[in-house]
Design a protein around this motif. Structure first.
Motif, mmCIF file in Angstrom:
data_model
loop_
_atom_site.group_PDB
_atom_site.id
_atom_site.type_symbol
_atom_site.label_atom_id
_atom_site.label_comp_id
_atom_site.label_asym_id
_atom_site.label_seq_id
_atom_site.Cartn_x
_atom_site.Cartn_y
_atom_site.Cartn_z
ATOM 1 N N SER A 382 -0.527 1.893 -6.380
ATOM 2 C CA SER A 382 -0.527 2.905 -5.315
ATOM 3 C C SER A 382 -0.288 2.281 -3.939
ATOM 4 O O SER A 382 0.084 2.976 -3.000
ATOM 5 C CB SER A 382 -1.859 3.672 -5.330
ATOM 6 O OG SER A 382 -2.910 2.739 -5.223
ATOM 7 N N ASP A 383 -0.505 0.985 -3.806
ATOM 8 C CA ASP A 383 -0.340 0.329 -2.497
ATOM 9 C C ASP A 383 0.842 -0.632 -2.457
ATOM 10 O O ASP A 383 1.056 -1.292 -1.430
ATOM 11 C CB ASP A 383 -1.618 -0.454 -2.149
ATOM 12 C CG ASP A 383 -2.770 0.477 -1.851
ATOM 13 O OD1 ASP A 383 -2.534 1.500 -1.193
ATOM 14 O OD2 ASP A 383 -3.890 0.191 -2.311
ATOM 15 N N VAL A 385 4.153 -0.336 -2.496
ATOM 16 C CA VAL A 385 5.291 -0.085 -1.594
ATOM 17 C C VAL A 385 4.871 -0.426 -0.148
ATOM 18 O O VAL A 385 5.637 -1.041 0.609
ATOM 19 C CB VAL A 385 5.784 1.375 -1.736
ATOM 20 C CG1 VAL A 385 6.799 1.711 -0.653
ATOM 21 C CG2 VAL A 385 6.416 1.572 -3.113
ATOM 22 N N ASP A 386 3.634 -0.087 0.194
ATOM 23 C CA ASP A 386 3.142 -0.455 1.530
ATOM 24 C C ASP A 386 2.993 -1.971 1.648
ATOM 25 O O ASP A 386 3.247 -2.550 2.705
ATOM 26 C CB ASP A 386 1.781 0.212 1.803
ATOM 27 C CG ASP A 386 1.927 1.722 1.932
ATOM 28 O OD1 ASP A 386 3.065 2.186 2.167
ATOM 29 O OD2 ASP A 386 0.922 2.426 1.768
ATOM 30 N N ASP A 388 4.871 -4.106 0.238
ATOM 31 C CA ASP A 388 6.232 -4.606 0.501
ATOM 32 C C ASP A 388 6.581 -4.448 1.982
ATOM 33 O O ASP A 388 7.047 -5.386 2.629
ATOM 34 C CB ASP A 388 7.240 -3.842 -0.364
ATOM 35 C CG ASP A 388 8.664 -4.165 0.044
ATOM 36 O OD1 ASP A 388 9.052 -5.339 -0.086
ATOM 37 O OD2 ASP A 388 9.366 -3.256 0.533
ATOM 38 N N ARG A 389 6.301 -3.258 2.513
ATOM 39 C CA ARG A 389 6.700 -2.992 3.905
ATOM 40 C C ARG A 389 5.909 -3.867 4.879
ATOM 41 O O ARG A 389 6.480 -4.471 5.786
ATOM 42 C CB ARG A 389 6.457 -1.505 4.221
ATOM 43 C CG ARG A 389 7.090 -1.063 5.537
ATOM 44 C CD ARG A 389 6.719 0.354 5.924
ATOM 45 N NE ARG A 389 5.281 0.515 6.019
ATOM 46 C CZ ARG A 389 4.546 1.279 5.199
ATOM 47 N NH1 ARG A 389 5.111 1.974 4.229
ATOM 48 N NH2 ARG A 389 3.226 1.357 5.337
ATOM 49 N N GLU A 390 4.605 -3.973 4.655
ATOM 50 C CA GLU A 390 3.743 -4.660 5.620
ATOM 51 C C GLU A 390 3.692 -6.164 5.437
ATOM 52 O O GLU A 390 3.443 -6.902 6.385
ATOM 53 C CB GLU A 390 2.304 -4.113 5.501
ATOM 54 C CG GLU A 390 2.159 -2.669 5.897
ATOM 55 C CD GLU A 390 2.539 -2.470 7.354
ATOM 56 O OE1 GLU A 390 2.094 -3.269 8.197
ATOM 57 O OE2 GLU A 390 3.305 -1.527 7.635
ATOM 58 N N ARG A 459 -4.207 -8.670 6.125
ATOM 59 C CA ARG A 459 -3.417 -7.428 6.214
ATOM 60 C C ARG A 459 -3.779 -6.486 5.057
ATOM 61 O O ARG A 459 -3.889 -5.279 5.236
ATOM 62 C CB ARG A 459 -1.919 -7.771 6.192
ATOM 63 C CG ARG A 459 -1.038 -6.610 6.551
ATOM 64 C CD ARG A 459 -1.146 -6.255 8.043
ATOM 65 N NE ARG A 459 -0.612 -4.925 8.334
ATOM 66 C CZ ARG A 459 -1.343 -3.818 8.468
ATOM 67 N NH1 ARG A 459 -2.650 -3.848 8.364
ATOM 68 N NH2 ARG A 459 -0.764 -2.661 8.727
ATOM 69 N N CYS A 460 -3.954 -7.076 3.869
ATOM 70 C CA CYS A 460 -4.373 -6.237 2.714
ATOM 71 C C CYS A 460 -5.679 -5.533 3.047
ATOM 72 O O CYS A 460 -5.859 -4.348 2.754
ATOM 73 C CB CYS A 460 -4.587 -7.094 1.467
ATOM 74 S SG CYS A 460 -3.089 -7.681 0.708
ATOM 75 N N ALA A 463 -5.312 -2.907 5.935
ATOM 76 C CA ALA A 463 -4.566 -1.717 5.495
ATOM 77 C C ALA A 463 -5.352 -0.924 4.452
ATOM 78 O O ALA A 463 -4.931 0.144 4.029
ATOM 79 C CB ALA A 463 -3.213 -2.142 4.920
ATOM 80 N N PHE A 465 -5.858 -1.777 1.305
ATOM 81 C CA PHE A 465 -5.251 -1.807 -0.027
ATOM 82 C C PHE A 465 -6.319 -2.016 -1.103
ATOM 83 O O PHE A 465 -7.332 -2.682 -0.868
ATOM 84 C CB PHE A 465 -4.230 -2.963 -0.144
ATOM 85 C CG PHE A 465 -3.001 -2.797 0.720
ATOM 86 C CD1 PHE A 465 -2.641 -1.558 1.232
ATOM 87 C CD2 PHE A 465 -2.190 -3.890 1.004
ATOM 88 C CE1 PHE A 465 -1.503 -1.409 2.024
ATOM 89 C CE2 PHE A 465 -1.060 -3.754 1.790
ATOM 90 C CZ PHE A 465 -0.718 -2.515 2.310
#
Ligand code: FAD
Length: 516
Positions: A382-383, A385-386, A388-390, A459-460, A463, A465
């Protein structure tokens, strides 16, 4: 002196019992602590290989090294340590990153002394000494019996006991589960020096599940029954390239979650840099550089800084034409960039030992021996794609000087009774940042690489995640508690109290301190 005795022992690996007797005689009157040993002392220098690991960032010198060749010798060493206030670390092949197999001032058990013979059990399991390398298990199973363990790691120069203490994952995990889910029975020596045979059906089932993924905390594994399947002859090994991460991940997830008898046998993948960079870029994709090259004109001009390579494999025994037709059908519905597909037909053994070839290269260019600040994270689908982006496309956009693996697995293939902490999602990805730095002054410094790892984990967290570190490393118990979560920590700590009440096992994990 104790350290001198240890050296003698290492030179004469048959005398584990003698070594323990020697320690027993000398302990109390002449123990020399590692910290007081001079670097010029030849006895101390023979302990040095056991003070570091593949990560090359931690130095923790043991007081002595014992190379047991029987379970009784393991038990005697643990009993000796328990009664003399020493810690004990089983060391497999020392491929940890942060000193997890070390015991500063304690005993290291070099488990490679327990490496043979392997026995076939009911045609279904290999009864393997825990110090055997997976490549030794492969050689025995395939060459002698036409069989193969169901689940692997990418690299096979790891011991059975070492990977079972963590998880053991590769591209087969979505289908057969991780290595810890492919074990029929374990022989374990707990922290009180008692030997146990345990299985999911035995009275000691809780010990069985505790030890699997148990980070060496609850006992030393001395033998394991590893599930076998018939070994295929050949593998068609395929890589296809994506520029859109959402397409990459949804294709990868559909391959692993709809797996049936006609699906791929192996699904992995990695992110790479959209550039000609020889290590991080296009050149990392083709399987057979002599036959295929990466033609960047196929990459759409609006692509981002990273591309994604889905790696799949299909076992076969039939004719090449038939397998080519089958894989063409299987690939048809995937949304990769046409023109960027690469394949090779290889013997099964060559496929499984593929990382050995990378090892030879890394040894030759020096990057096998430099520090390896690796980071492995399990991230919920569920996380991803984010993530990847972040993270991939921001923090790691220039690559890391080695593979950035990212592939999905299924939670239901992991037994919840095992000690491994997993994210909540039913599908989660392994993200493995496998940094190979060239010797200084060419590459980034270790501090820079570690700082980047911290930025990834921070960052994880910020965010929110759903993630867990795989082959985790923390510096104190507060962080370990957070890793396991309240309920998971309670179970982990209860198990520790039950199976290693004095807290002497695997001190290099920095989870518990020995009772004083
Ligand atoms: P060690 O590093 O020696 O020990 C690891 C931990 O296990 C220590 O805490 C130690 O005390 C404990 N331990 C060791 N043996 C025993 C035993 N018999 N009983 C109880 N505890 C024990 N992991 C994957 O899942 N998939 C991969 O594809 C993969 N590839 C890798 C490739 C490379 C090049 C490297 C360096 C690591 C890789 N790993 C992979 C990580 C690897 O699985 C772990 O680091 C593993 O612990 C290494 O095994 P080892 O035998 O060297 O164990």
């Amino acid at each position: 002196m104790l350290i001198k005795s240890a050296t003698k022992f290492i030179e004469n690996s048959h005398s584990a019992a003698a070594m323990i007797a020697c320690l027993e005689n000398q302990h109390g009157s002449s123990t020399t602590s590692s910290s007081s040993a001079s670097a010029a002392d030849p006895a101390a220098s023979s302990l040095e290989p056991y003070a570091t690991d593949f990560g090359g960032m931690v130095r923790a010198v043991p007081t002595a090294v014992i190379r047991p060749s029987t379970v009784d010798e393991v038990a005697a060493a643990i009993r000796f340590a328990a009664s003399n206030g020493l810690t004990v670390a089983a060391r497999g092949n020392g491929h940890s990153i942060h000193g997890q197999a070390s015991a500063a001032g304690g005993l290291v058990l070099d488990m490679r002394g327990l490496s043979g013979p392997i026995q076939l059990v009911a045609g279904e399991y290999a009864d393997v000494p825990a110090g055997a390398l997976w490549e030794e298990v492969l050689e025995w199973a395939a060459a002698e019996h036409g069989l193969s363990p169901a689940s692997w790691t990418d690299y096979l120069g790891l011991t059975v006991g070492g990977t079972l203490s963590n998880g053991g994952v590769s591209g087969q995990a979505f289908r057969h589960g991780p290595q810890v889910a492919n074990v029929g029975l374990l022989e374990v020596v707990t922290g009180d020096g008692e030997r146990h045979l345990c299985s999911p059906q035995s009275e000691d089932a809780d010990l069985f599940f505790s030890v699997l993924g148990g980070l060496g905390q609850f006992g030393v594994i001395t033998r394991a029954w590893i599930r076998l399947l018939p070994a295929p002859d050949m593998v068609k090994w395929i890589r296809v390239v994506y520029n859109d991460f959402a397409c990459y991940s949804s294709d990868a997830e559909s391959l692993v979650s709809r797996a049936g008898p006609n699906s791929f046998d192996y699904v992995e993948g990695f992110a790479f840099v959209n550039s000609h960079d020889p290590v991080n870029g296009f050149g990392s994709v083709p399987l057979d550089q002599a036959r295929h090259s990466f033609d960047p004109t196929h990459v759409p001009p609006n692509s981002g800084p990273l591309l994604y390579c889905l790696e799949v494999a299909l076992h076969y025994v039939d004719a090449v034409d038939a397998v080519d037709q089958r894989t063409a059908e299987m690939l048809q519905r995937l949304r990769y960039i046409r023109g960027l597909e690469f394949y090779a037909h290889v013997p099964y053994i060559d496929f499984l030992t593929r990382v050995k070839r990378a090892e030879v290269e890394a040894r030759a260019n020096g990057s096998w021996h430099t520090p390896h600040p690796w980071l492995n994270i399990l991230v919920s689908a569920s996380d991803i794609v984010d993530f990847d982006r972040e993270i991939f496309r921001k923090i790691l956009r220039h690559g890391i000087g080695g593979p950035m693996l990212v592939y999905p697995m299924l939670r239901r293939k992991w037994d919840e009774r095992m000690s491994v902490a997993l994210p909540e999602g039913e599908i989660f990805y392994l993200v493995a940042l496998l940094r190979f730095a060239l010797p200084q002054p060419v590459g980034p410094t270790v501090e820079e690489m570690l700082a980047e790892n911290r930025a990834v984990v921070d960052r994880c967290r910020s965010a929110g995640f759903d993630f867990k570190l795989y082959i985790p490393h923390y510096r104190d118990q507060t962080q370990w508690r957070a890793h396991f979560g309240e309920k998971g920590w309670r179970r982990f700590a209860d198990r520790k109290a039950r199976y290693d009440p004095a807290g002497i096992l695997a001190p290099g994990q920095l989870i518990f301190s020995p009772e004083t």
